[in-house]
Design a protein around this motif. Structure first.
Motif, mmCIF file in Angstrom:
data_model
loop_
_atom_site.group_PDB
_atom_site.id
_atom_site.type_symbol
_atom_site.label_atom_id
_atom_site.label_comp_id
_atom_site.label_asym_id
_atom_site.label_seq_id
_atom_site.Cartn_x
_atom_site.Cartn_y
_atom_site.Cartn_z
ATOM 1 N N ILE A 47 2.669 -10.856 3.039
ATOM 2 C CA ILE A 47 3.135 -9.600 3.630
ATOM 3 C C ILE A 47 2.293 -8.448 3.092
ATOM 4 O O ILE A 47 2.030 -8.376 1.890
ATOM 5 N N LEU A 48 1.856 -7.587 4.004
ATOM 6 C CA LEU A 48 1.245 -6.323 3.587
ATOM 7 C C LEU A 48 2.275 -5.244 3.880
ATOM 8 O O LEU A 48 2.593 -4.970 5.041
ATOM 9 N N MET A 49 2.846 -4.672 2.819
ATOM 10 C CA MET A 49 3.939 -3.713 2.955
ATOM 11 C C MET A 49 3.381 -2.316 2.800
ATOM 12 O O MET A 49 2.862 -1.952 1.748
ATOM 13 N N ILE A 50 3.476 -1.529 3.873
ATOM 14 C CA ILE A 50 2.935 -0.181 3.839
ATOM 15 C C ILE A 50 4.084 0.811 3.785
ATOM 16 O O ILE A 50 4.980 0.756 4.622
ATOM 17 N N THR A 51 4.100 1.658 2.787
ATOM 18 C CA THR A 51 5.244 2.553 2.627
ATOM 19 C C THR A 51 4.855 3.773 1.807
ATOM 20 O O THR A 51 3.847 3.780 1.108
ATOM 21 N N HIS A 52 5.688 4.825 1.904
ATOM 22 C CA HIS A 52 5.486 5.982 1.042
ATOM 23 C C HIS A 52 6.477 5.929 -0.107
ATOM 24 O O HIS A 52 6.483 6.801 -0.960
ATOM 25 N N ILE A 108 0.879 -1.173 0.000
ATOM 26 C CA ILE A 108 0.000 0.000 0.000
ATOM 27 C C ILE A 108 0.912 1.217 0.000
ATOM 28 O O ILE A 108 1.766 1.351 0.877
ATOM 29 N N VAL A 109 0.761 2.071 -0.991
ATOM 30 C CA VAL A 109 1.609 3.256 -1.065
ATOM 31 C C VAL A 109 0.737 4.505 -1.029
ATOM 32 O O VAL A 109 -0.391 4.509 -1.530
ATOM 33 N N GLY A 110 1.250 5.531 -0.412
ATOM 34 C CA GLY A 110 0.519 6.788 -0.328
ATOM 35 C C GLY A 110 1.247 7.711 0.616
ATOM 36 O O GLY A 110 2.192 7.304 1.281
ATOM 37 N N GLU A 111 0.807 8.963 0.671
ATOM 38 C CA GLU A 111 1.497 9.940 1.499
ATOM 39 C C GLU A 111 0.839 10.041 2.873
ATOM 40 O O GLU A 111 -0.194 9.435 3.126
ATOM 41 N N SER A 112 1.450 10.846 3.751
ATOM 42 C CA SER A 112 0.902 11.009 5.100
ATOM 43 C C SER A 112 -0.579 11.334 5.023
ATOM 44 O O SER A 112 -0.982 12.183 4.236
ATOM 45 N N GLY A 113 -1.358 10.675 5.881
ATOM 46 C CA GLY A 113 -2.766 11.016 5.967
ATOM 47 C C GLY A 113 -3.646 10.374 4.913
ATOM 48 O O GLY A 113 -4.825 10.661 4.838
ATOM 49 N N CYS A 114 -3.092 9.466 4.090
ATOM 50 C CA CYS A 114 -3.929 8.859 3.053
ATOM 51 C C CYS A 114 -4.759 7.707 3.620
ATOM 52 O O CYS A 114 -5.674 7.225 2.970
ATOM 53 N N GLY A 115 -4.421 7.256 4.851
ATOM 54 C CA GLY A 115 -5.193 6.183 5.463
ATOM 55 C C GLY A 115 -4.514 4.824 5.428
ATOM 56 O O GLY A 115 -5.092 3.832 5.857
ATOM 57 N N VAL A 149 -2.664 1.916 -4.416
ATOM 58 C CA VAL A 149 -2.317 3.315 -4.166
ATOM 59 C C VAL A 149 -3.481 3.947 -3.426
ATOM 60 O O VAL A 149 -4.629 3.843 -3.868
ATOM 61 N N MET A 150 -3.194 4.571 -2.288
ATOM 62 C CA MET A 150 -4.264 5.219 -1.523
ATOM 63 C C MET A 150 -4.110 6.731 -1.565
ATOM 64 O O MET A 150 -3.012 7.267 -1.572
ATOM 65 N N TYR A 151 -5.253 7.396 -1.609
ATOM 66 C CA TYR A 151 -5.276 8.856 -1.552
ATOM 67 C C TYR A 151 -6.570 9.265 -0.852
ATOM 68 O O TYR A 151 -7.642 8.770 -1.208
ATOM 69 N N ALA A 152 -6.452 10.128 0.127
ATOM 70 C CA ALA A 152 -7.621 10.688 0.808
ATOM 71 C C ALA A 152 -8.594 9.604 1.291
ATOM 72 O O ALA A 152 -9.806 9.704 1.086
ATOM 73 N N GLY A 153 -8.060 8.572 1.947
ATOM 74 C CA GLY A 153 -8.905 7.570 2.569
ATOM 75 C C GLY A 153 -9.449 6.500 1.640
ATOM 76 O O GLY A 153 -10.196 5.631 2.077
ATOM 77 N N GLU A 154 -9.093 6.584 0.362
ATOM 78 C CA GLU A 154 -9.632 5.634 -0.607
ATOM 79 C C GLU A 154 -8.508 4.952 -1.387
ATOM 80 O O GLU A 154 -7.421 5.502 -1.515
ATOM 81 N N ILE A 155 -8.857 3.786 -1.963
ATOM 82 C CA ILE A 155 -7.967 3.201 -2.961
ATOM 83 C C ILE A 155 -8.235 3.945 -4.267
ATOM 84 O O ILE A 155 -9.380 4.050 -4.700
ATOM 85 N N VAL A 156 -7.184 4.497 -4.872
ATOM 86 C CA VAL A 156 -7.393 5.177 -6.150
ATOM 87 C C VAL A 156 -6.876 4.345 -7.320
ATOM 88 O O VAL A 156 -7.223 4.609 -8.473
ATOM 89 N N GLU A 157 -6.021 3.366 -7.021
ATOM 90 C CA GLU A 157 -5.515 2.537 -8.109
ATOM 91 C C GLU A 157 -4.998 1.229 -7.540
ATOM 92 O O GLU A 157 -4.466 1.184 -6.437
#
Lengths: 343, 362
Positions: free
Chosen positions: A210-215, A40-47, A229-237
């Motif tokens: 493995i669930l790898m969570i990273t930015h 799961i990739v995304g920036e701070s606060g993406c959930g 890819v997560m953005y604003a609390g949702e999966i976007v891709e």
């Protein structure tokens, strides 16, 4: 894929704060197969971290997993499981590796004790046996002289060694799923390389999911087979790792990839995603990336995009799936000036 | 940035540092007797040319931050020389030092702890103007508005407090504060490490724009090699208090002659699942700077095929391998430490060129 190991459906984790309801995770659904590494990739606060904590049911008030969310794991729904049974899953069938190896360890116990404790609690084995198992597991993580190291306290170990201890704690019960939340972010790059290699190796050896969570898209590319890819609390891709990097569909994913400098491909100026992430207490209507997007256009009623199937097992929450020709005509995003971020 | 020539042109350097050392005493016992010293910066020499960006990279504890702070005399050096233009920085008294700080500024890594939470953004940016008597009253207000706009913030943010802003915005406030006194030289100490990727790109672009507009000189300290490659003209790689390679950014990334640099570059995860890169995995951890290994500081972890006893006995000079390209390694030819000298101390492998590009380039 046969029935997946973990299946999340419409996970919503909301925080009831004084300034409103923060919808940190807002309708997330995905699967993890046995032996699969999903990123799961995304920036701070993406959930992304809240998603991980929700799987382990480690959400503290004022946060709560909303009714209707489902987390199916080995035939049980973790959302409704009684606390006692949930404790038996945590650290036993699903374990977690945290980002900060110093604060995740107890400074007044030896590291061997802390690794052994996991086995004592979950397998109900005695002190001597659990100690032996702890030393054995520490050896698996590549700690040299594990018998001696086990007798040391966390402050006597380097950051890389402490991270290996955390991996040993996660591994000792041979769980079906390990959640690694930014496992290498606090480490130097050469130590990060050691730890990533170790995780990939252990995953192959034991067939653990493995669930790898990273930015870090680099970490994603090197360790995972499927990416969310997560953005604003949702999966976007969501796509396989090769597909995602070859054909990023969502403009946010594309923006992330272009805003990273790459060694050996220097460009005069970095591309930026203008503006900042919206506030989780007030996600925009319709597409949540709309204001920062170079392709956005006005749709009647600001329709919220579903996850469109864009082929090859690839999904994207972007209306471009309906009108792909608009990608050829980027425009200035609606926000240029930064707004004040979340307090 | 590919303007590599900007670094080495013949003009007098803005900052020059010679044989700089900074040791932190280790004290023990009731009377705090000194029992040793952490050699944080151990004999480094370099210069920064006017208008260039010197990148400094290395892992935690390599001395990069200490080097930056020692130049500004936020830390007192143990020995060595620091010159800013023609001023001997170490000889300056309190008043002259304050005057110098107008020319030399710093941007910190942590945008949360480096801004006073009880001061408004306007007061933070204005403080330097007052101390250096650059503007007062309405003129100062106007200057604060102008500075905020210059770093991409709205002038009306001057009345707000730091906690109301996101990480990237706080970093912009720190940049506005540094710019307020119109410095010539800015030490950027990991200015983007705490930021998200998309925000990081915004701040890097801003720093580059400001450099162009104000003819600024940067010392850019970072642990992220891709960021440094992008922003720096020349790069110094540090390891255990030493500069082990110093070259133009292009040379350093194309020809990482120092084995440590090779390992560092190969360790960076590549955002391309199809790249098949052989990785040089360094064994073990960085040794303690309180007792650095004898000879070459990198020898216990080195993978150069010609590594031998000589590496444990001879401290390699930071020597010029090709014009403007300095490397700390007696096993990479050409070297001023002759093969005879190496044999005398027990060397068995003559120097040989070793450049495993498969490990470095994706």
């Amino acid at each position: 894929m046969a029935s997946p190991l973990l299946s999340i459906r419409d996970l919503r984790t909301y925080f009831y704060t004084e300034s409103g309801v923060a919808k940190a995770v807002d309708g997330v659904s995905f699967d993890i197969g046995a032996g699969e590494t999903v990123g799961i990739v995304g920036e701070s606060g993406c959930g992304k971290s809240v998603t991980a904590l929700s799987i382990l049911r480690l959400i503290q008030p004022p946060g709560r997993i909303e009714a209707g969310s489902r987390i199916d794991f080995e035939g049980k729904d973790l959302v409704t499981l009684p606390d006692e049974e949930m404790r038996n899953i945590r650290g036993n069938r699903i374990s977690m590796i945290f980002q900060e190896p110093m604060s995740a360890l107890n400074p007044v116990f030896t590291v061997g004790d802390q690794v052994a404790e996991v086995a004592r609690i979950h397998a109900g084995i005695g002190r001597k046996k659990s100690w032996e198992l702890a030393v054995e597991t520490l050896a698996l993580t590549g700690i040299p002289a594990p018998e001696e190291r086990a007798k040391q306290y966390p402050h006597q170990l380097s950051g890389g060694m402490r991270q290996r201890v955390l991996i040993a704690m996660a591994l000792i019960m041979k769980p079906a799923l390990i959640i690694a939340d930014e496992p290498t972010t606090a480490l130097d790059v050469t130590i990060q390389a050691q730890i990533l290699d170790l995780l990939v190796h252990l995953q192959k050896e034991f067939g653990t999911s493995i669930l790898m969570i990273t930015h870090d898209l680099g970490v994603i590319a090197e360790t995972t087979s499927r990416v969310i890819v997560m953005y604003a609390g949702e999966i976007v891709e969501e796509a396989s790792v090769t597909e995602l990097f070859a054909r990023p569909h969502h403009p946010y994913t594309e923006g992330l990839m272009h805003s990273m400098p790459h060694i050996g491909h220097d460009q005069e100026r970095l591309n930026v995603i203008p503006g900042t992430v919206p506030s989780p207490t007030n996600w925009p209507h319709g597409c949540r990336f709309r204001e920062r997007c170079p392709y956005s256009w006005d749709l009647p009623e600001r329709e919220h995009p579903p996850l469109y199937d864009v082929g090859a097992g690839h999904t994207s929450r972007c209306h471009l799936a309906r009108e792909p020709q608009r990608r050829n005509h980027p425009h200035e995003p609606l926000v240029v000036q930064e707004g004040v971020g979340a307090a | 940035m590919s303007a590599t020539a900007r670094g080495g042109n013949g003009t007098a350097p803005l900052v020059s540092v010679r044989n700089l050392k900074k040791e932190f005493p280790i004290k023990k016992g009731v009377f705090s007797r000194q029992v040793g010293a952490v050699k944080a910066v151990n004999d480094v020499s370099f210069h920064v040319a006017r208008g260039e960006t010197l990148g400094v990279v290395g892992e935690s504890g390599c001395g990069k931050t200490t080097t930056g702070r020692t130049i500004l005399r936020l830390l007192e050096p143990t020995s060595g020389e620091i010159y800013f233009e023609d001023r001997d920085v170490r000889a300056l008294g309190t008043r002259d030092l304050r005057a110098l700080r107008r020319d030399m500024q710093i941007i910190f890594q942590d945008p949360v702890s480096s801004l006073n939470p009880r001061m408004t953004v306007g007061a933070i940016v204005r403080e330097g103007l007052t101390i250096h008597k650059l503007a007062e009253g309405a003129a100062a207000d106007a200057r604060v508005s102008q500075l905020l706009q210059e770093v991409g913030l709205r002038p009306e943010y001057a009345t707000r407090y730091p906690h109301e802003f996101s990480g990237g915005q706080r970093q912009r406030i720190g940049i506005a504060r540094a710019l307020s006194v119109e410095p010539k030289f800015i030490v950027c100490d990991e200015p983007v490490s705490a930021l998200d990727v998309s925000v990081q790109a915004q701040v890097i672009n801003l720093l580059e724009d400001l450099q162009r507009e104000h003819n600024l000189t940067y010392m850019f300290i970072a642990h992220d090699l891709s960021v440094v490659e992008h922003i720096a003209d020349r790069v110094a790689v540090m390891y255990l208090g030493k500069i082990v390679q110093l070259a133009t950014a292009d040379d350093l990334y194309r020809e990482p002659l120092m084995p440590y640099t090779q390992a560092l570059l190969s360790a960076v995860p590549v955002a391309d699942p199809k790249s098949r890169k052989e990785r040089i995995i360094l064994s073990g951890d960085v040794p303690s700077p309180a007792s650095p290994p004898p000879g070459c500081v990198f020898h216990p972890r080195c993978h150069h095929p010609a590594k031998d006893v000589a590496c444990t006995k001879i401290v390699p000079p930071l020597e010029e391998k090709t014009p403007g390209h300095f490397v700390h390694c007696i096993k990479q030819p050409p070297t001023t430490v002759s093969w005879e000298q190496q044999k005398e101390v027990g060397g068995v492998h003559p120097p040989e060129r070793y450049l495993p590009l498969a490990a470095v380039h994706a």
